[in-house]
Design a protein around this motif. Sequence first.
Motif, PDB file in Angstrom:
ATOM      1  N   VAL A 202       0.845  -1.197   0.000  1.00 27.77           N
ATOM      2  CA  VAL A 202       0.000   0.000   0.000  1.00 27.77           C
ATOM      3  C   VAL A 202       0.883   1.251   0.000  1.00 27.77           C
ATOM      4  O   VAL A 202       0.623   2.205  -0.725  1.00 27.77           O
ATOM      5  N   GLN A 203       1.960   1.234   0.787  1.00 31.50           N
ATOM      6  CA  GLN A 203       2.852   2.395   0.850  1.00 31.50           C
ATOM      7  C   GLN A 203       3.535   2.656  -0.493  1.00 31.50           C
ATOM      8  O   GLN A 203       3.798   3.804  -0.840  1.00 31.50           O
ATOM      9  N   LEU A 204       3.811   1.619  -1.256  1.00 26.99           N
ATOM     10  CA  LEU A 204       4.502   1.767  -2.538  1.00 26.99           C
ATOM     11  C   LEU A 204       3.551   1.954  -3.718  1.00 26.99           C
ATOM     12  O   LEU A 204       4.000   2.177  -4.844  1.00 26.99           O
ATOM     13  N   ALA A 205       2.260   1.876  -3.481  1.00 29.31           N
ATOM     14  CA  ALA A 205       1.275   2.005  -4.558  1.00 29.31           C
ATOM     15  C   ALA A 205       1.375   3.381  -5.210  1.00 29.31           C
ATOM     16  O   ALA A 205       1.625   4.387  -4.545  1.00 29.31           O
TER      17      ALA A 205
ATOM     18  N   SER B 173     -12.298  -3.823   2.687  1.00 31.96           N
ATOM     19  CA  SER B 173     -12.990  -2.662   2.132  1.00 31.96           C
ATOM     20  C   SER B 173     -12.197  -1.405   2.461  1.00 31.96           C
ATOM     21  O   SER B 173     -11.296  -1.421   3.311  1.00 31.96           O
ATOM     22  N   GLU B 174     -12.541  -0.312   1.807  1.00 25.33           N
ATOM     23  CA  GLU B 174     -11.898   0.966   2.124  1.00 25.33           C
ATOM     24  C   GLU B 174     -12.193   1.365   3.563  1.00 25.33           C
ATOM     25  O   GLU B 174     -11.354   1.961   4.240  1.00 25.33           O
TER      26      GLU B 174
ATOM     27  N   GLY C 200      -6.940  -2.554  -5.883  1.00 25.60           N
ATOM     28  CA  GLY C 200      -6.599  -3.926  -6.253  1.00 25.60           C
ATOM     29  C   GLY C 200      -5.985  -4.693  -5.091  1.00 25.60           C
ATOM     30  O   GLY C 200      -6.284  -5.875  -4.887  1.00 25.60           O
ATOM     31  N   ILE C 201      -5.144  -4.035  -4.332  1.00 26.08           N
ATOM     32  CA  ILE C 201      -4.521  -4.660  -3.164  1.00 26.08           C
ATOM     33  C   ILE C 201      -5.589  -4.998  -2.123  1.00 26.08           C
ATOM     34  O   ILE C 201      -5.597  -6.089  -1.553  1.00 26.08           O
ATOM     35  N   LEU C 202      -6.500  -4.062  -1.895  1.00 28.59           N
ATOM     36  CA  LEU C 202      -7.585  -4.308  -0.950  1.00 28.59           C
ATOM     37  C   LEU C 202      -8.446  -5.480  -1.406  1.00 28.59           C
ATOM     38  O   LEU C 202      -8.840  -6.330  -0.601  1.00 28.59           O
TER      39      LEU C 202
END
Length: 69
Positions: A24-27, A43-44, A35-37
């Motif tokens: 997530v940090q590198l997204a 969920s968000e 997509g990662i979630l």
Amino acid sequence: MGEQDCESCHLESFRELGGFELRVQLAASKAEVAGILYEHDLSEEELSDRFPELAKLVQDLPDDPLHLA
């Protein structure tokens, strides 16, 4: 309530959790984070509740991946 009671206990091990946080940090975009979630069945809202610092980082990302000209 223990961690076994949570709705999404897919990130139980420290290794899985660390890998998730790093991805997530590198997204590069909110679309990539979505997509990662999806891969982790989160969920968000769960991201915001369980990982508020990551959720703040995601807010600053562009909606679409960066396109190099």
